[in-house]
Design a protein around this motif. Structure first.
Motif, PDB file in Angstrom:
ATOM      1  N   LEU A 147      41.689  33.209  29.722  1.00 48.31           N
ATOM      2  CA  LEU A 147      42.954  32.969  30.416  1.00 48.31           C
ATOM      3  C   LEU A 147      44.146  33.254  29.508  1.00 48.31           C
ATOM      4  N   ALA A 148      44.005  32.955  28.224  1.00 45.63           N
ATOM      5  CA  ALA A 148      45.099  33.216  27.284  1.00 45.63           C
ATOM      6  C   ALA A 148      45.360  34.716  27.154  1.00 45.63           C
ATOM      7  N   VAL A 149      44.295  35.514  27.126  1.00 39.23           N
ATOM      8  CA  VAL A 149      44.453  36.976  27.070  1.00 39.23           C
ATOM      9  C   VAL A 149      45.154  37.468  28.330  1.00 39.23           C
ATOM     10  N   MET A 150      44.770  36.938  29.477  1.00 35.50           N
ATOM     11  CA  MET A 150      45.413  37.324  30.739  1.00 35.50           C
ATOM     12  C   MET A 150      46.905  36.971  30.714  1.00 35.50           C
ATOM     13  N   ALA A 151      47.227  35.816  30.157  1.00 38.00           N
ATOM     14  CA  ALA A 151      48.625  35.375  30.108  1.00 38.00           C
ATOM     15  C   ALA A 151      49.477  36.322  29.266  1.00 38.00           C
ATOM     16  N   ILE A 152      48.972  36.707  28.104  1.00 34.45           N
ATOM     17  CA  ILE A 152      49.744  37.549  27.200  1.00 34.45           C
ATOM     18  C   ILE A 152      49.746  39.004  27.665  1.00 34.45           C
ATOM     19  N   GLU A 153      48.637  39.471  28.205  1.00 36.48           N
ATOM     20  CA  GLU A 153      48.535  40.872  28.616  1.00 36.48           C
ATOM     21  C   GLU A 153      49.344  41.170  29.878  1.00 36.48           C
ATOM     22  N   SER A 154      49.264  40.311  30.892  1.00 39.39           N
ATOM     23  CA  SER A 154      49.867  40.661  32.188  1.00 39.39           C
ATOM     24  C   SER A 154      50.688  39.543  32.815  1.00 39.39           C
ATOM     25  N   ARG A 155      50.748  38.387  32.170  1.00 43.91           N
ATOM     26  CA  ARG A 155      51.424  37.238  32.763  1.00 43.91           C
ATOM     27  C   ARG A 155      50.855  36.944  34.156  1.00 43.91           C
ATOM     28  N   PHE A 156      49.547  37.162  34.289  1.00 42.84           N
ATOM     29  CA  PHE A 156      48.795  36.889  35.519  1.00 42.84           C
ATOM     30  C   PHE A 156      49.282  37.732  36.704  1.00 42.84           C
ATOM     31  N   ASN A 157      49.663  38.973  36.385  1.00 41.18           N
ATOM     32  CA  ASN A 157      50.004  39.941  37.441  1.00 41.18           C
ATOM     33  C   ASN A 157      48.800  40.851  37.638  1.00 41.18           C
ATOM     34  N   PRO A 158      48.048  40.687  38.731  1.00 39.30           N
ATOM     35  CA  PRO A 158      46.816  41.471  38.922  1.00 39.30           C
ATOM     36  C   PRO A 158      47.060  42.959  39.133  1.00 39.30           C
ATOM     37  N   TYR A 159      48.312  43.348  39.388  1.00 38.53           N
ATOM     38  CA  TYR A 159      48.607  44.751  39.649  1.00 38.53           C
ATOM     39  C   TYR A 159      49.357  45.410  38.495  1.00 38.53           C
ATOM     40  N   ALA A 160      49.389  44.753  37.359  1.00 38.54           N
ATOM     41  CA  ALA A 160      50.090  45.300  36.199  1.00 38.54           C
ATOM     42  C   ALA A 160      49.383  46.553  35.682  1.00 38.54           C
ATOM     43  N   GLU A 161      50.181  47.579  35.355  1.00 41.93           N
ATOM     44  CA  GLU A 161      49.651  48.823  34.791  1.00 41.93           C
ATOM     45  C   GLU A 161      50.596  49.304  33.702  1.00 41.93           C
ATOM     46  N   SER A 162      50.025  49.864  32.651  1.00 46.15           N
ATOM     47  CA  SER A 162      50.832  50.413  31.564  1.00 46.15           C
ATOM     48  C   SER A 162      50.780  51.927  31.591  1.00 46.15           C
ATOM     49  N   SER A 163      51.707  52.522  30.861  1.00 47.38           N
ATOM     50  CA  SER A 163      51.763  53.990  30.820  1.00 47.38           C
ATOM     51  C   SER A 163      50.553  54.586  30.109  1.00 47.38           C
ATOM     52  N   ALA A 190      39.393  48.601  39.455  1.00 47.11           N
ATOM     53  CA  ALA A 190      39.938  48.065  38.208  1.00 47.11           C
ATOM     54  C   ALA A 190      41.029  47.026  38.463  1.00 47.11           C
ATOM     55  N   LEU A 191      41.740  47.153  39.596  1.00 45.62           N
ATOM     56  CA  LEU A 191      42.821  46.209  39.899  1.00 45.62           C
ATOM     57  C   LEU A 191      42.334  45.001  40.700  1.00 45.62           C
ATOM     58  N   ASP A 192      41.065  44.989  41.041  1.00 42.18           N
ATOM     59  CA  ASP A 192      40.518  43.808  41.706  1.00 42.18           C
ATOM     60  C   ASP A 192      40.489  42.665  40.686  1.00 42.18           C
ATOM     61  N   PRO A 193      41.131  41.545  41.007  1.00 47.65           N
ATOM     62  CA  PRO A 193      41.242  40.466  40.012  1.00 47.65           C
ATOM     63  C   PRO A 193      39.889  40.000  39.456  1.00 47.65           C
ATOM     64  N   VAL A 194      38.922  39.785  40.321  1.00 51.52           N
ATOM     65  CA  VAL A 194      37.623  39.287  39.872  1.00 51.52           C
ATOM     66  C   VAL A 194      36.925  40.314  38.989  1.00 51.52           C
ATOM     67  N   VAL A 195      36.923  41.571  39.424  1.00 47.96           N
ATOM     68  CA  VAL A 195      36.284  42.640  38.650  1.00 47.96           C
ATOM     69  C   VAL A 195      36.982  42.812  37.311  1.00 47.96           C
ATOM     70  N   ASN A 196      38.293  42.797  37.318  1.00 49.04           N
ATOM     71  CA  ASN A 196      39.062  42.986  36.093  1.00 49.04           C
ATOM     72  C   ASN A 196      38.774  41.887  35.073  1.00 49.04           C
ATOM     73  N   ILE A 197      38.686  40.656  35.554  1.00 48.98           N
ATOM     74  CA  ILE A 197      38.390  39.542  34.641  1.00 48.98           C
ATOM     75  C   ILE A 197      36.995  39.679  34.055  1.00 48.98           C
ATOM     76  N   LYS A 198      36.025  40.028  34.885  1.00 48.97           N
ATOM     77  CA  LYS A 198      34.645  40.153  34.411  1.00 48.97           C
ATOM     78  C   LYS A 198      34.516  41.262  33.368  1.00 48.97           C
ATOM     79  N   VAL A 199      35.096  42.425  33.652  1.00 49.69           N
ATOM     80  CA  VAL A 199      34.991  43.556  32.726  1.00 49.69           C
ATOM     81  C   VAL A 199      35.776  43.273  31.446  1.00 49.69           C
ATOM     82  N   GLY A 200      37.007  42.803  31.592  1.00 51.12           N
ATOM     83  CA  GLY A 200      37.814  42.514  30.404  1.00 51.12           C
ATOM     84  C   GLY A 200      37.173  41.464  29.509  1.00 51.12           C
TER      85      GLY A 200
END
Length: 295
Positions: A147-163, A190-200
């Motif tokens: 959860l801490a990684v999710m907070a820092i990486e995307s601020r819990f935005n499941p649709y966040a994408e970087s360049s 990849a943007l599915d919240p459950v899938v993204n959490i499992k893979v990450g």
């Protein structure tokens, strides 16, 4: 004279009655000899058995209802005494139920705190937290670290994408880790919240196993494995982790201070900074120490 007469008459009547009674007993004995022989034999067998096996008498006495009643009323005993074994079984079951209840309370505290801190819906927060706990249990990682990684990486935005191609809650580089999405339908999820959490989470777990520490794993996760430092990314994640851990335990942690994600020029995009250009104090601040307790 009359008194002596009546007294003698009274005693004579008593003698007659006694004689009649004895005569009846003798008559009964004479008329039922087999019955008296049976009872006499039975008594003889019982006396012999008690003499030969005294423990038999003890067993008989313990089986009597009077014995049980007296035992139940004895001081220091309770009606629950015979159920000690059953109580042990129930205690183990109760411990398991209490453990599940405690985990449920932790999830509720963490989900509520994340919802307020990052201004996201309760339903979404509950989904993220539940998935993180389930995934952490499956792979052997602390759910609060995920959860801490999710907070820092995307601020819990499941649709966040970087360049650079990082996507979702945990900003997974889908093209780099395409093989890990195969069991989840491919990189299109990849943007599915459950899938993204499992893979990450599995990627992070692999880095922990490879590097031997959470700090070095985080440095690798953010793409700064070959760099001199990660620009404070690891410290931010660990700081968030500690707050989430405290919230889960029931501590009151303010939600006002907003966590900061890495800036637009993430560690994945930065060039290597020469350590010699940093001051001694800066090098100390950038140094990451091993902390296996976070596992």
């Amino acid at each position: 004279m009359f008194q002596d007469f009546f007294k003698n008459l009274y005693f004579q009547n008593l003698k007659v009655k006694a004689h009649n009674l004895i005569g009846q007993k003798k008559l009964f004995i004479h008329t039922h000899p087999r019955m008296w022989m049976f009872f006499a034999s039975l008594m003889l067998v019982a006396i012999t058995l008690l003499c030969v096996k005294p423990e038999f008498a003890k067993g008989v006495s313990e089986s009597l209802p009077i014995k049980e009643a007296n035992a139940s009323n004895a001081p220091g005993t309770t009606a629950e005494t015979p159920n000690w074994v059953k109580t042990d079984v129930l205690t183990a079951q109760q411990k398991e139920e209490h453990s599940k209840l405690d985990e449920l309370k932790q999830k509720q505290r963490v989900a509520s705190w994340i919802s307020k801190r990052y201004k996201i819906a309760n339903k979404a927060s509950n989904l993220f937290v539940t998935t993180a706990y389930k995934t952490a249990f499956d792979i052997g990682l602390d759910p609060h670290l995920i959860l801490a990684v999710m907070a820092i990486e995307s601020r819990f935005n499941p649709y966040a994408e970087s360049s650079m191609g990082a996507q979702g809650l945990m900003q997974v580089m889908a093209k780099v880790h395409a093989d890990k999405f195969e069991d989840h339908g491919g990189v299109q999820y990849a943007l599915d919240p459950v899938v993204n959490i499992k893979v990450g989470s599995r990627i992070l777990k692999e880095y922990v196993r490879q590097t031997g520490s959470v700090e070095r794993a985080l440095k690798t996760y953010v793409g700064a494995a070959q760099m001199s430092h990660d620009n404070g990314y690891g410290n931010k994640v660990i700081g968030e982790y500690k707050m989430l851990k405290a919230v889960a335990s029931g501590s009151k942690i303010s939600t006002l201070a907003q966590a900061k994600t890495t800036d637009k020029r993430s560690a994945r995009q930065r060039k290597v900074i020469n350590p010699s250009s940093l001051s001694t104090q800066e090098r100390k601040e950038q140094r990451i120490h091993d902390n296996p307790a976070l596992l």
